[in-house]
Design a protein around this motif. Structure first.
Motif, short mmCIF file in Angstrom:
data_model
loop_
_atom_site.label_atom_id
_atom_site.label_comp_id
_atom_site.label_asym_id
_atom_site.label_seq_id
_atom_site.Cartn_x
_atom_site.Cartn_y
_atom_site.Cartn_z
N SER A 67 0.83 -1.20 0.00
CA SER A 67 0.00 0.00 0.00
C SER A 67 0.86 1.25 0.00
N LYS A 68 1.97 1.22 0.72
CA LYS A 68 2.86 2.37 0.75
C LYS A 68 3.47 2.65 -0.62
N LYS A 69 3.52 1.61 -1.46
CA LYS A 69 4.00 1.77 -2.83
C LYS A 69 2.87 2.15 -3.79
N GLY A 70 1.65 2.24 -3.28
CA GLY A 70 0.50 2.56 -4.11
C GLY A 70 -0.19 1.35 -4.70
N ASN A 71 0.26 0.15 -4.29
CA ASN A 71 -0.34 -1.10 -4.80
C ASN A 71 -1.38 -1.60 -3.80
N TYR A 72 -2.45 -0.85 -3.66
CA TYR A 72 -3.40 -1.09 -2.58
C TYR A 72 -4.06 -2.46 -2.65
N SER A 73 -4.39 -2.90 -3.85
CA SER A 73 -5.08 -4.18 -3.98
C SER A 73 -4.14 -5.36 -3.75
N LEU A 74 -2.84 -5.10 -3.64
CA LEU A 74 -1.87 -6.16 -3.36
C LEU A 74 -1.51 -6.22 -1.88
N SER A 75 -2.14 -5.38 -1.07
CA SER A 75 -1.90 -5.44 0.37
C SER A 75 -2.52 -6.72 0.93
N GLU A 76 -1.99 -7.18 2.05
CA GLU A 76 -2.37 -8.51 2.55
C GLU A 76 -3.70 -8.53 3.29
N ASN A 77 -3.94 -7.57 4.13
CA ASN A 77 -5.07 -7.67 5.06
C ASN A 77 -6.14 -6.63 4.75
N TYR A 78 -6.52 -6.54 3.48
CA TYR A 78 -7.52 -5.55 3.11
C TYR A 78 -8.92 -6.02 3.45
N GLY A 79 -9.82 -5.07 3.58
CA GLY A 79 -11.24 -5.37 3.67
C GLY A 79 -11.88 -5.12 2.31
N PHE A 80 -13.09 -5.61 2.15
CA PHE A 80 -13.76 -5.42 0.85
C PHE A 80 -15.26 -5.39 1.07
N ILE A 81 -15.86 -4.23 0.73
CA ILE A 81 -17.30 -4.07 0.86
C ILE A 81 -18.00 -4.96 -0.16
N GLY A 82 -18.93 -5.79 0.31
CA GLY A 82 -19.66 -6.69 -0.56
C GLY A 82 -19.03 -8.05 -0.70
N SER A 83 -17.96 -8.29 0.05
CA SER A 83 -17.32 -9.61 0.02
C SER A 83 -16.85 -10.00 1.42
N ARG A 84 -16.00 -9.16 2.00
CA ARG A 84 -15.50 -9.43 3.35
C ARG A 84 -16.31 -8.71 4.42
N GLU A 85 -17.21 -7.86 3.97
CA GLU A 85 -18.22 -7.25 4.82
C GLU A 85 -19.44 -6.96 3.96
N ALA A 88 -2.04 4.97 -6.71
CA ALA A 88 -1.76 6.14 -5.89
C ALA A 88 -1.85 7.42 -6.72
N PRO A 89 -2.26 8.54 -6.09
CA PRO A 89 -2.79 8.62 -4.72
C PRO A 89 -4.19 8.02 -4.65
N TRP A 90 -4.50 7.43 -3.51
CA TRP A 90 -5.76 6.72 -3.31
C TRP A 90 -6.96 7.58 -3.74
N PRO A 91 -7.96 6.98 -4.44
CA PRO A 91 -8.00 5.59 -4.94
C PRO A 91 -7.37 5.42 -6.31
N GLY A 92 -6.91 6.53 -6.91
CA GLY A 92 -6.22 6.44 -8.19
C GLY A 92 -6.87 7.25 -9.29
N GLU A 93 -6.07 7.56 -10.31
CA GLU A 93 -6.57 8.35 -11.43
C GLU A 93 -7.64 7.61 -12.22
#
Length: 345
Positions: free
Chosen positions: A94-112, A287-292
């Protein structure tokens, strides 16, 4: 109380009255859900035991109106679209801007819980403000549109020398990607097994269409395309991407397969023989979140470069969604299922 379409167990959905959520945390926004679409990835959650838990409220493509707000950036009456990913912003990716490659993400409509409910609380960083000249029906298509935009960004499309592009799989993502490519000015050929989808592709700007079941037409298209995009995830598509690509061509994989693949070595080694470049794309963030991608999606809709109505195959209300559930399961609906939850303009 409010209504929700709840997946209570695999292949079983119920319309239930549940508690309406309330705001608790700073930055949270109570959203009245207007419209939601069903993504191809939802199918396995509904019918193939791939929901994270039960009961669960699915869908992640949705728009709404702010009902109440603990955010200084949103107020009641604002139109919004939802950004479903909840990254771990402290993760190294995420710090590199690769948010979907982060390990412990949440997801609306799937993980909540997601969009098949009348109201939901969304953090302000998971909202996109919608301009007045974009209606809420259209806004529900912003998330799926960003999928192809992210893929094109990953592939560096705007820096490539592309004369002809091939799109394989003319489902909702493919048809959205087609309209983006046409808006960019590319010569696009659409590939699918459905003559109806191909006819629609022609209407939406494809210069040529090929039914991949027609062996002669398919083979005549080999070695022609500087840029090949696979959007369907269907196994048969993976056998033709390398063959369609021209020498030094680029391949973009957006679709995700759901079955094992066995590729003959002659097909695979075309990557070597043609010196192809292949890139994968996962989700739709940068990056920057959520992206261009999200900014561009709004701009494309503002310019009326993207049509959504031709993509909708079935349109129902929240309460009548269970009436088409069996047809959805049996693949009798060929296209986007679009659900009016509370509606609005």
């Amino acid at each position: 109380m409010m209504k929700a379409a709840v997946l209570v167990e695999n292949n079983k959905i119920e319309i239930q009255d549940i508690d309406k959520p309330i705001l608790k945390n700073k930055g949270d926004v109570l959203v009245r859900v207007a419209y939601t679409g069903i993504c191809g990835s939802d199918y396995v959650r509904f019918f193939e035991n791939q929901a994270k838990f039960y009961p669960i409220i699915l869908t992640h493509e949705f728009s709404g109106i702010v009902e109440a707000s603990n955010s200084a950036n949103y107020r009641a009456g604002d139109k919004v679209a939802i950004i479903p990913l909840k990254p771990d912003f402290e993760d190294e990716q995420s710090k590199k801007g690769n948010y979907s490659l982060s390990e412990n993400y949440g997801f609306i409509g799937s993980r909540e819980n997601g969009g098949l409910q009348e109201y939901t609380v969304i953090p302000e960083e998971n909202l996109v403000p919608i301009p007045e000249n974009i209606d809420l029906r259209t806004a529900a298509f912003i998330e799926p549109l960003t999928v192809s935009l992210h893929g094109f960004k990953v592939a560096g499309l705007k820096d490539l020398m592309v004369k002809k592009a091939a799109l394989i799989g003319m489902g909702s993502i493919g048809l959205l990607a087609l309209q983006v490519l046409v808006s960019y000015g590319y010569d696009v050929t659409a590939f699918d097994i459905s003559d109806d989808k191909l006819a629609l592709s022609r209407q939406l700007g494809a210069k040529a269409i090929v039914n991949t079941r027609n062996k002669e037409e398919l083979e005549a298209a080999y070695n022609q395309f500087d840029f090949v995009i696979e959007t369907s995830g269907a196994n048969q598509s993976y056998y033709i991407v390398n063959k369609l690509a021209a020498k030094k061509g680029n391949i973009l994989y957006i679709g995700t397969p759901h079955k094992d693949l066995t590729i003959d070595f002659q097909t695979f080694e075309l990557i070597n023989r043609k010196e192809l470049t292949a890139r994968g794309s996962w989700m739709n963030y940068s990056a920057p979140w959520p992206g261009e991608e999200w900014t561009e999606a709004v701009e494309l809709f503002q310019k009326e470069a993207i049509k959504i109505n031709p993509l909708i195959a079935a349109e129902v209300s929240l309460e009548t969604f269970p009436e088409i559930f069996a047809d959805y399961r049996e693949h009798k609906i060929d296209g986007k299922i679009f659900i009016t939850v509370k509606g609005g303009n």
